[in-house]
Design a protein around this motif. Structure first.
Motif, mmCIF file in Angstrom:
data_model
loop_
_atom_site.group_PDB
_atom_site.id
_atom_site.type_symbol
_atom_site.label_atom_id
_atom_site.label_comp_id
_atom_site.label_asym_id
_atom_site.label_seq_id
_atom_site.Cartn_x
_atom_site.Cartn_y
_atom_site.Cartn_z
ATOM 1 N N UNK A 8 -13.082 -6.280 -9.781
ATOM 2 C CA UNK A 8 -11.993 -6.733 -8.899
ATOM 3 C C UNK A 8 -12.415 -6.656 -7.431
ATOM 4 N N UNK A 9 -13.002 -5.527 -7.049
ATOM 5 C CA UNK A 9 -13.407 -5.326 -5.649
ATOM 6 C C UNK A 9 -14.578 -6.229 -5.265
ATOM 7 N N UNK A 10 -15.570 -6.328 -6.129
ATOM 8 C CA UNK A 10 -16.729 -7.183 -5.844
ATOM 9 C C UNK A 10 -16.280 -8.641 -5.727
ATOM 10 N N UNK A 11 -15.388 -9.052 -6.610
ATOM 11 C CA UNK A 11 -14.869 -10.420 -6.540
ATOM 12 C C UNK A 11 -14.177 -10.697 -5.220
ATOM 13 N N UNK A 12 -13.394 -9.729 -4.734
ATOM 14 C CA UNK A 12 -12.697 -9.909 -3.449
ATOM 15 C C UNK A 12 -13.696 -10.026 -2.301
ATOM 16 N N UNK A 13 -14.742 -9.204 -2.308
ATOM 17 C CA UNK A 13 -15.755 -9.260 -1.243
ATOM 18 C C UNK A 13 -16.504 -10.590 -1.301
ATOM 19 N N UNK A 14 -16.926 -11.003 -2.497
ATOM 20 C CA UNK A 14 -17.680 -12.253 -2.618
ATOM 21 C C UNK A 14 -16.830 -13.467 -2.268
ATOM 22 N N UNK A 15 -15.543 -13.453 -2.622
ATOM 23 C CA UNK A 15 -14.640 -14.551 -2.227
ATOM 24 C C UNK A 15 -14.521 -14.631 -0.711
ATOM 25 N N UNK A 16 -14.335 -13.477 -0.062
ATOM 26 C CA UNK A 16 -14.215 -13.452 1.404
ATOM 27 C C UNK A 16 -15.525 -13.909 2.047
ATOM 28 N N UNK A 17 -16.650 -13.473 1.501
ATOM 29 C CA UNK A 17 -17.959 -13.894 2.013
ATOM 30 C C UNK A 17 -18.108 -15.408 1.913
ATOM 31 N N UNK A 18 -17.742 -15.982 0.783
ATOM 32 C CA UNK A 18 -17.839 -17.432 0.596
ATOM 33 C C UNK A 18 -16.945 -18.180 1.578
ATOM 34 N N UNK A 19 -15.711 -17.677 1.780
ATOM 35 C CA UNK A 19 -14.794 -18.335 2.736
ATOM 36 C C UNK A 19 -15.372 -18.315 4.150
ATOM 37 N N UNK A 20 -15.952 -17.197 4.537
ATOM 38 C CA UNK A 20 -16.528 -17.105 5.886
ATOM 39 C C UNK A 20 -17.732 -18.024 6.028
ATOM 40 N N UNK A 21 -18.569 -18.076 5.012
ATOM 41 C CA UNK A 21 -19.732 -18.967 5.072
ATOM 42 C C UNK A 21 -19.290 -20.431 5.116
ATOM 43 N N UNK A 22 -18.223 -20.772 4.389
ATOM 44 C CA UNK A 22 -17.685 -22.138 4.428
ATOM 45 C C UNK A 22 -17.140 -22.475 5.813
ATOM 46 N N UNK A 23 -16.706 -21.457 6.566
ATOM 47 C CA UNK A 23 -16.181 -21.671 7.918
ATOM 48 C C UNK A 23 -17.311 -21.782 8.938
ATOM 49 N N UNK A 24 -18.550 -21.740 8.447
ATOM 50 C CA UNK A 24 -19.736 -21.914 9.292
ATOM 51 C C UNK A 24 -19.850 -20.852 10.389
ATOM 52 N N UNK A 25 -19.691 -19.591 9.986
ATOM 53 C CA UNK A 25 -19.900 -18.473 10.900
ATOM 54 C C UNK A 25 -21.012 -17.601 10.330
ATOM 55 N N UNK A 26 -21.586 -16.749 11.160
ATOM 56 C CA UNK A 26 -22.601 -15.807 10.692
ATOM 57 C C UNK A 26 -21.907 -14.626 10.042
ATOM 58 N N UNK A 27 -22.385 -14.249 8.866
ATOM 59 C CA UNK A 27 -21.772 -13.149 8.129
ATOM 60 C C UNK A 27 -22.862 -12.173 7.697
ATOM 61 N N UNK A 28 -22.622 -10.913 7.982
ATOM 62 C CA UNK A 28 -23.517 -9.843 7.548
ATOM 63 C C UNK A 28 -22.744 -8.989 6.558
ATOM 64 N N UNK A 29 -23.103 -9.040 5.265
ATOM 65 C CA UNK A 29 -22.368 -8.226 4.298
ATOM 66 C C UNK A 29 -22.754 -6.752 4.403
ATOM 67 N N UNK A 30 -21.766 -5.896 4.233
ATOM 68 C CA UNK A 30 -21.925 -4.449 4.148
ATOM 69 C C UNK A 30 -22.734 -3.827 5.297
ATOM 70 N N UNK A 31 -22.366 -4.130 6.540
ATOM 71 C CA UNK A 31 -23.127 -3.570 7.657
ATOM 72 C C UNK A 31 -22.878 -2.074 7.818
ATOM 73 N N UNK A 32 -23.926 -1.351 8.223
ATOM 74 C CA UNK A 32 -23.764 0.049 8.604
ATOM 75 C C UNK A 32 -23.070 0.067 9.959
ATOM 76 N N UNK A 33 -22.077 0.917 10.112
ATOM 77 C CA UNK A 33 -21.393 1.017 11.404
ATOM 78 C C UNK A 33 -22.290 1.789 12.363
ATOM 79 N N UNK A 34 -22.369 1.292 13.594
ATOM 80 C CA UNK A 34 -23.263 1.885 14.598
ATOM 81 C C UNK A 34 -22.486 2.206 15.861
ATOM 82 N N UNK A 35 -23.005 3.181 16.623
ATOM 83 C CA UNK A 35 -22.378 3.537 17.889
ATOM 84 C C UNK A 35 -22.882 2.605 18.990
ATOM 85 N N UNK A 36 -22.424 2.824 20.216
ATOM 86 C CA UNK A 36 -22.774 1.948 21.343
ATOM 87 C C UNK A 36 -24.279 1.912 21.600
#
Length: 184
Positions: A8-36
């Protein structure tokens, strides 16, 4: 019981990833959060890093997106017993927001095995699990003291279902008596 929750969770992430890629934006899946300064950001009582679900960049601006899966289907609980006698009760839970309660007689369990478990599963297992995802746990919030024990929330991210078995083994080493994943 666990694999359908992950799907269920993987499907939601992959669906969102596909929608963003279809919107022609840059997408980085599962990024590590970084400080300034660009270092991996750490927080919480166990000083742990975190991952986001998606980092979406459009017009030079990057936004982190958290993708929530649907609520889990209802079902019966499963009780697993570790060879040490430690019991784990598993109820239906959200893979991306798993409520975990650890019951312990001692004042505070040894959280070192839990911390090691998280850091191990935080590492990328890219392509071993899904071609577009890292196969990594995203976050662990807590532990916080509750009556009779400790509570925390885990976002299992894109990690395989075996990470839950490893979590049970880690908590068995903590000195706690039992655990529950999911809400009653």
């Amino acid at each position: 019981m666990i694999e359908p929750l992950r799907e269920l969770a993987i499907g939601a992430i992959l669906d969102a990833l596909a929608r963003e890629l279809d919107a022609d934006v840059d997408v980085d899946p599962e990024p590590e959060l970084r400080d300034a300064a660009g270092a991996v950001a750490r927080s919480g009582p166990l000083n742990l890093p975190r991952r986001g679900d998606l980092a979406v960049t459009k017009d030079g601006r990057t936004l982190l997106r958290r993708i929530e899966s649907e609520p889990p289907p209802t079902g019966k609980s499963l009780v697993a017993q570790h060879s040490s006698g430690f019991e784990a009760e598993i109820l239906p839970f959200r893979w991306d927001a798993a409520a975990v309660t650890v019951l312990a007689k001692q004042e505070q369990p040894n959280w070192a095995p839990l911390r090691r478990w998280f850091l191990e599963w935080f590492q990328s297992r890219y392509s071993e699990v899904a071609p577009d995802l890292y196969g990594a746990v995203h976050s662990l919030d807590g532990p916080c003291r509750v009556r009779g024990g400790w509570a925390f929330t885990i976002d299992f991210g894109s990690a395989p279902a075996t990470c839950v078995i490893d979590l049970i083994a880690a908590l068995a080493k903590s000195g706690a008596e039992r655990m529950r994943i999911g809400q009653e």
